[in-house]
Design an enzyme around this catalytic site. Structure first.
Site, mmCIF file in Angstrom:
data_model
loop_
_atom_site.group_PDB
_atom_site.id
_atom_site.type_symbol
_atom_site.label_atom_id
_atom_site.label_comp_id
_atom_site.label_asym_id
_atom_site.label_seq_id
_atom_site.Cartn_x
_atom_site.Cartn_y
_atom_site.Cartn_z
ATOM 1 N N HIS A 148 24.248 34.955 32.886
ATOM 2 C CA HIS A 148 24.171 35.997 31.867
ATOM 3 C C HIS A 148 24.222 37.486 32.155
ATOM 4 O O HIS A 148 25.025 38.085 31.591
ATOM 5 C CB HIS A 148 22.749 35.878 30.831
ATOM 6 C CG HIS A 148 22.937 36.827 29.788
ATOM 7 N ND1 HIS A 148 23.812 36.668 28.715
ATOM 8 C CD2 HIS A 148 22.250 37.655 29.351
ATOM 9 C CE1 HIS A 148 23.526 37.455 27.594
ATOM 10 N NE2 HIS A 148 22.463 38.199 28.125
ATOM 11 N N ASN A 174 31.705 32.602 27.835
ATOM 12 C CA ASN A 174 32.364 33.512 27.761
ATOM 13 C C ASN A 174 34.049 33.255 28.322
ATOM 14 O O ASN A 174 34.614 33.993 28.529
ATOM 15 C CB ASN A 174 32.214 34.827 28.810
ATOM 16 C CG ASN A 174 30.694 35.370 27.893
ATOM 17 O OD1 ASN A 174 30.813 35.717 27.000
ATOM 18 N ND2 ASN A 174 29.812 35.627 28.961
ATOM 19 N N ASP A 205 29.097 33.050 35.163
ATOM 20 C CA ASP A 205 29.758 32.997 33.804
ATOM 21 C C ASP A 205 31.396 33.354 33.991
ATOM 22 O O ASP A 205 31.468 34.353 34.541
ATOM 23 C CB ASP A 205 29.416 34.258 33.197
ATOM 24 C CG ASP A 205 27.746 33.993 32.639
ATOM 25 O OD1 ASP A 205 26.973 33.653 33.836
ATOM 26 O OD2 ASP A 205 27.228 34.196 31.725
ATOM 27 N N HIS A 223 19.688 31.166 31.073
ATOM 28 C CA HIS A 223 20.928 32.061 30.506
ATOM 29 C C HIS A 223 19.996 33.122 30.043
ATOM 30 O O HIS A 223 19.312 33.085 28.813
ATOM 31 C CB HIS A 223 21.705 31.541 29.514
ATOM 32 C CG HIS A 223 23.015 32.307 29.212
ATOM 33 N ND1 HIS A 223 24.077 32.394 29.961
ATOM 34 C CD2 HIS A 223 23.295 33.229 28.480
ATOM 35 C CE1 HIS A 223 24.984 33.225 29.680
ATOM 36 N NE2 HIS A 223 24.558 33.656 28.682
ATOM 37 N N ASN A 278 24.330 32.406 24.955
ATOM 38 C CA ASN A 278 23.853 33.125 23.661
ATOM 39 C C ASN A 278 25.136 33.208 22.485
ATOM 40 O O ASN A 278 25.218 33.570 21.400
ATOM 41 C CB ASN A 278 23.352 34.407 23.662
ATOM 42 C CG ASN A 278 24.214 35.416 24.485
ATOM 43 O OD1 ASN A 278 24.388 35.166 25.776
ATOM 44 N ND2 ASN A 278 24.483 36.705 24.278
ATOM 45 N N HIS A 279 26.310 32.950 23.375
ATOM 46 C CA HIS A 279 27.598 33.060 22.832
ATOM 47 C C HIS A 279 28.474 31.648 22.539
ATOM 48 O O HIS A 279 29.393 31.550 21.928
ATOM 49 C CB HIS A 279 28.696 33.811 23.424
ATOM 50 C CG HIS A 279 28.338 35.080 23.679
ATOM 51 N ND1 HIS A 279 28.323 36.035 24.663
ATOM 52 C CD2 HIS A 279 28.048 36.085 22.444
ATOM 53 C CE1 HIS A 279 28.024 37.263 24.581
ATOM 54 N NE2 HIS A 279 27.757 37.236 23.059
#
Length: 261
Positions: free
Chosen positions: A179, A44, A12, A154, A71-72
């Site tokens: 993640h 991210n 990430d 993730h 998730n983002h």
């Protein structure tokens, strides 16, 4: 021509600090280690969380070939149209129907192709379809074009990641977790020939808490409330795993976790 290729999967990327670390560290690492393909988790990569077209393009111009999410992925509205039109940036395949972008893609090198799948875990992360079932469906599609398939899972839970690794052992080339931003020490090859690591780690400020200024997170844990997160500005590192892959069989022959400063 060698029948083996080296695929670097990078953990990430956190904010501008992480993007600049990729730009500074990746080109020399690729050259020194004979890396053929670089896959990066960029969910991210934008300042303030999520991903933006700018942060993705920054990574591509730094030597990245393919970007996965998490998730983002859909946190920033500016990314929606970009995901629809950019095949080399994907979000988790087990989002529901009608979501922007796609959950898998192919890196076409002419002499060979590499399939990439992005999945979200469901332990402590709500709202996603079954990653095991989704993986089977996508693998069926990708296997018509290539034997080389990598999966970015993730997820929060190490047990869920390990379970998916065993479930896909022998069906894909490699499964790597993202993640949690903490690199695990279990890089290796499963009995069926699938490369595996529970978490690649992160790319960004090393002296931080998952990329965020340590003082902010300490305050959160001590006082029980959250203030605005800010990416730390301390010196950065890049973490990931290098999978050496047999092009003919699609199997991993070596897996090595790496940390580059």
């Amino acid at each position: 021509m060698s029948r083996e290729i080296k695929i670097l999967c990078v953990g990430d990327v956190v904010g501008l600090n992480g993007c600049e670390a990729v730009r500074k560290l990746l080109p020399d690492f690729k050259k020194a280690n004979g890396i053929d393909i670089c896959i990066v988790n960029g969910e991210n990569s934008a300042e303030g969380n999520g991903m933006l077209p700018y942060s993705c393009e920054h990574l591509f111009t730094s030597g990245v070939d393919f970007i996965t999410g998490g998730n983002h992925s859909l946190k920033r509205r500016e990314i929606y149209e970009y995901l629809d039109r950019t095949e080399s940036v994907i979000r988790p395949a087990n989002y529901g129907d009608g979501v922007w972008g796609r959950g898998f893609g192919i890196i076409d090198r002419g002499a060979y192709k590499v399939g990439v799948i992005n999945l979200m875990g469901r332990v402590w992360l709500d709202g996603f379809l079954d990653p095991f079932e989704t993986a089977e469906k996508v693998i069926e599609t990708l296997s018509r074009e290539t034997k080389i398939i990598l999966v970015d899972f993730h997820a929060e839970s190490t047990s869920e990641k390990k379970a998916l690794g065993y479930f896909l052992d022998g069906k894909v080339t490699a499964v790597f977790g993202t993640h949690t931003h903490i690199q695990t020490s279990d890089a290796g090859i499963m009995s069926g020939g699938t490369g595996y690591i529970t978490d690649l780690g992160m790319t960004g400020p090393e002296e931080s808490v998952l990329g965020i200024k340590k003082e902010i997170i300490i305050e959160k844990f001590r006082k029980g409330f959250t203030t605005k997160f800010e990416t730390a500005t301390t010196p950065a590192f890049m973490q990931g795993c290098v999978f050496t892959v047999d092009r003919d069989t699609g199997r991993t022959t070596a897996a090595e976790a790496v940390t580059v400063r």
